[in-house]
Write an enzyme that holds these catalytic residues in place. Structure first.
Site, short mmCIF file in Angstrom:
data_model
loop_
_atom_site.label_atom_id
_atom_site.label_comp_id
_atom_site.label_asym_id
_atom_site.label_seq_id
_atom_site.Cartn_x
_atom_site.Cartn_y
_atom_site.Cartn_z
N HIS A 85 -12.65 4.48 5.78
CA HIS A 85 -11.24 4.89 5.83
C HIS A 85 -10.67 5.05 4.42
CE1 HIS A 85 -9.44 0.50 6.18
NE2 HIS A 85 -9.61 0.83 4.93
N GLU B 5 -8.32 6.04 9.70
CA GLU B 5 -9.51 5.39 10.23
C GLU B 5 -10.50 6.45 10.72
OE1 GLU B 5 -9.93 2.36 9.65
OE2 GLU B 5 -8.29 1.04 10.28
P1 PGA Z 1 -9.95 -3.43 -0.57
O1 PGA Z 1 -9.46 -2.47 0.58
O2 PGA Z 1 -9.48 -2.83 -1.85
O3 PGA Z 1 -9.28 -4.74 -0.28
O4 PGA Z 1 -11.44 -3.48 -0.49
C1 PGA Z 1 -9.73 -1.11 0.47
C2 PGA Z 1 -9.39 -0.39 1.75
O5 PGA Z 1 -9.60 -0.94 2.85
O6 PGA Z 1 -8.91 0.75 1.67
#
Ligand code: PGA
Length: 243
Positions: free
Chosen positions: A143, A148
């Site tokens: 995503h 998603e």
């Molecule tokens: P994260 O999340 O930077 O905490 O890995 C990234 C995302 O889910 O877009």
């Protein structure tokens, strides 16, 4: 004779490999600084998560930056579940304020005021010909923002159901009382209308999804929404691993 396998052109995608997550943050901050220097009234879109923390730390230590005429947008935000009392999680608005926005000037737009009017939020982002720079992380399921799997490149800005994997990764459970099951996200269409996109991915756990999304062998697919970025003319992917 078997037909030649088509490979996807990655002409618009630039990979920048840095030694560690802090170096990614510092390099990304220089891109933001250049953008503001070239166009003080830039429209910038910011992500939440662990990945951009070094970027925000670097930006907090650049007091010379002039944010006054910039327009600052959130990439996404959880929709608050209906419950009384304090929320058991931090909103993305609280995160953005704590990590960066409380430290800088600029016109700040908060998604929570637009849950009923996602199209109005998108219109604000698009004002002036589309965002100048959209900064993204990437989820383990491919995503970008909360687009998603299943999100097409023309997805509008909208409220969507969070994927189970996202809820497990963000809250430690698929459905937990008091935690959101929905979020509002800037759509892929608005993201892809940006003049420039910067995707940050750090840590070995992101390597497989970045490789899958940006392999020239894999045609872009809504199964991995990040893969649509391959069709954009100006994307920088900053990592602390080889892709
Ligand atoms: P994260 O999340 O930077 O905490 O890995 C990234 C995302 O889910 O877009």
């Amino acid at each position: 004779m078997s037909p030649e396998r088509e490979t996807e052109s990655l002409a618009g995608v630039r990979f920048v490999r840095l030694p560690n997550a802090n170096a990614v943050g510092e390099q990304a901050a220089l891109m933001v600084a250049n953008q503001l220097a070239n166009k003080p009234n830039s429209t910038l879109v910011f992500p939440t998560g662990k990945t951009p923390l070094p970027l925000y730390q670097a930006l907090r230590h650049m007091p010379e930056l002039d944010w006054h005429s910039s327009r600052l947008f959130q990439l996404d935000e959880y929709v608050k579940p209906k419950m009384a009392g304090p929320l058991p999680y931090e909103t993305f608005a609280e995160f953005m304020d704590r990590e960066l926005w409380d430290y800088i000037a600029g016109h700040k737009f908060y998604i929570q005021h637009y849950f009923q009017q996602p199209a109005d939020y998108e219109q604000l982002v698009l004002q002036g010909g589309g965002p100048d720079l959209v900064i993204l992380g990437i989820g383990g399921n491919g995503h970008v923002a909360f687009n998603e799997p299943g999100s097409s490149p023309d997805s509008p800005t909208r409220v969507i159901e969070l994927a189970e994997q996202t809820m497990v990764s963000n809250f430690g459970g698929a459905i937990k009382p008091g935690y959101p099951t929905q979020a509002m996200t800037l759509g892929l269409k608005a993201i892809l209308s940006a003049r420039e996109i910067l995707l940050l991915a750090t840590g070995e756990s992101k390597k497989a999804v970045v490789k899958a999304a940006f392999s020239p062998e894999n045609p872009p697919s809504s199964d991995c929404p990040a893969s649509w970025l391959k069709r954009h003319p100006n994307v920088t992917i900053m990592t602390d691993f080889d892709v």
